[in-house]
Design an enzyme around this catalytic site. Sequence first.
Site, PDB file in Angstrom:
ATOM      1  CB  SER A  81      -0.919   0.008   1.217  1.00 19.15           C
ATOM      2  OG  SER A  81      -1.504   1.292   1.344  1.00 19.15           O
ATOM      3  CG  HIS A 135      -3.837  -1.377  -1.764  1.00 23.57           C
ATOM      4  ND1 HIS A 135      -4.924  -2.149  -2.101  1.00 23.57           N
ATOM      5  CD2 HIS A 135      -4.255  -0.567  -0.769  1.00 23.57           C
ATOM      6  CE1 HIS A 135      -5.959  -1.826  -1.337  1.00 23.57           C
ATOM      7  NE2 HIS A 135      -5.578  -0.855  -0.514  1.00 23.57           N
ATOM      8  CG  ASP A 188      -5.113   2.626   0.656  1.00 19.47           C
ATOM      9  OD1 ASP A 188      -6.075   1.844   0.574  1.00 19.47           O
ATOM     10  OD2 ASP A 188      -3.968   2.275   1.001  1.00 19.47           O
ATOM     11  CG  MET A 221      -8.412   7.574   2.382  1.00 18.74           C
ATOM     12  SD  MET A 221      -7.509   7.698   3.933  1.00 18.74           S
ATOM     13  CE  MET A 221      -6.559   6.165   3.855  1.00 18.74           C
ATOM     14  CG  HIS A 255      -9.205   0.500  -0.709  1.00 21.10           C
ATOM     15  ND1 HIS A 255      -8.661   0.319   0.546  1.00 21.10           N
ATOM     16  CD2 HIS A 255     -10.556   0.513  -0.535  1.00 21.10           C
ATOM     17  CE1 HIS A 255      -9.634   0.236   1.440  1.00 21.10           C
ATOM     18  NE2 HIS A 255     -10.785   0.366   0.812  1.00 21.10           N
ATOM     19  CG  MET A 268     -11.241   3.604   1.811  1.00 22.51           C
ATOM     20  SD  MET A 268      -9.767   3.617   2.834  1.00 22.51           S
ATOM     21  CE  MET A 268      -8.532   3.648   1.549  1.00 22.51           C
ATOM     22  CG  MET A 279     -11.837  -2.468   4.820  1.00 24.72           C
ATOM     23  SD  MET A 279     -10.315  -2.152   3.910  1.00 24.72           S
ATOM     24  CE  MET A 279      -9.278  -1.376   5.148  1.00 24.72           C
ATOM     25  CG  ASP A 333      -6.395  -2.649   2.897  1.00 23.13           C
ATOM     26  OD1 ASP A 333      -5.303  -2.445   3.478  1.00 23.13           O
ATOM     27  OD2 ASP A 333      -7.002  -1.767   2.248  1.00 23.13           O
TER      28      ASP A 333
HETATM   29  C1  DX5 Z   1      -6.458   1.748   5.345  1.00 23.57           C
HETATM   30  C2  DX5 Z   1      -5.973   1.418   3.968  1.00 23.57           C
HETATM   31  C3  DX5 Z   1      -4.887   0.436   3.932  1.00 23.57           C
HETATM   32  C4  DX5 Z   1      -3.625   0.873   4.642  1.00 23.57           C
HETATM   33  C5  DX5 Z   1      -3.043  -0.357   5.246  1.00 23.57           C
HETATM   34  O1  DX5 Z   1      -7.627   2.453   5.293  1.00 23.57           O
HETATM   35  O2  DX5 Z   1      -7.034   0.916   3.180  1.00 23.57           O
HETATM   36  O3  DX5 Z   1      -4.590   0.002   2.611  1.00 23.57           O
HETATM   37  O4  DX5 Z   1      -2.675   1.493   3.829  1.00 23.57           O
HETATM   38  O5  DX5 Z   1      -1.992   0.028   6.054  1.00 23.57           O
HETATM   39  P1  DX5 Z   1      -1.322  -0.966   7.072  1.00 23.57           P
HETATM   40  O6  DX5 Z   1      -0.806  -2.140   6.289  1.00 23.57           O
HETATM   41  O7  DX5 Z   1      -0.249  -0.132   7.689  1.00 23.57           O
HETATM   42  O8  DX5 Z   1      -2.390  -1.377   8.063  1.00 23.57           O
HETATM   43 ZN    ZN Z   2      -6.512  -0.016   1.217  1.00 22.78          ZN
END
Ligand code: DX5
Ligand code: ZN
Length: 216
Positions: free
Chosen positions: A8, A33, A35, A37, A66, A68, A137, A175
């Site tokens: 990620s 990956h 993320d 947000m 991903h 969010m 998750m 994840d």
């Molecule tokens: C959290 C993200 C993850 C995050 C995971 O909301 O979706 O992808 O980067 O991070 P770690 O592996 O540090 O928990």
């Molecule tokens: Zn993620």
Amino acid sequence: MSVIVSPSLLSADFLHLDKDIEMINNSDADWLHMDVMDGSFVPNISFGFPVMKAVGKALKKPMDVHLMIECPEKYIQQTADCGAAIMNVHYEACVHLHRTLQAIKAAGMKAGVTLNPSTPVNVLEDIIGDIDIVQLMSVNPGFGGQSFITHAVKKVQKLKALIEKEQCNTLIEVDGGVNGETAPLLVNAGTDILVSGSYIFGSKDPYATIAALKGL
Ligand code: DX5
Ligand code: ZN
């Protein structure tokens, strides 16, 4: 088949992303990956399409996005235009999930559905055959570096049973809080794809950390 590892980017060094992308390109990582947000669906804001587009140009591996965000169906074409191979949308953010999955596939991407820790896997019972990847998750989404919620291991087993019952090829991705201790539990339970951020990017030797996860 060995487990797919999807580091990620959230835990990368944002001032030197080129170095981290080069590391991903030269490592045993299968995917990257990303993320996104929006500060509404989750209580944090990360990065958006301009950053994804720049990363997509340098990345030599499939981009696993991903989202969010609220209303992810508004951003299917923009996600595809960044070079994404996989687009994960949250079950909790999609009123018309079936329509959204069809549109993601029509745009040339694999369709992923993500479940928050409190959402049971059985909500996907009638749609599992239309989903390429279910992402579970194992932390509440919004931040890297959180502790693994152990109940996720049972959810992987339940999801695996549902996939087998419906005889489909859906892959299971997990994840959040994935590290050297939690990853073996997840792989044993039937996880196909491991997402890992802080454990990989915070390690002294990310190449070795990725290789160790691949070896599980
Ligand atoms: C959290 C993200 C993850 C995050 C995971 O909301 O979706 O992808 O980067 O991070 P770690 O592996 O540090 O928990
Ligand atoms: Zn993620």
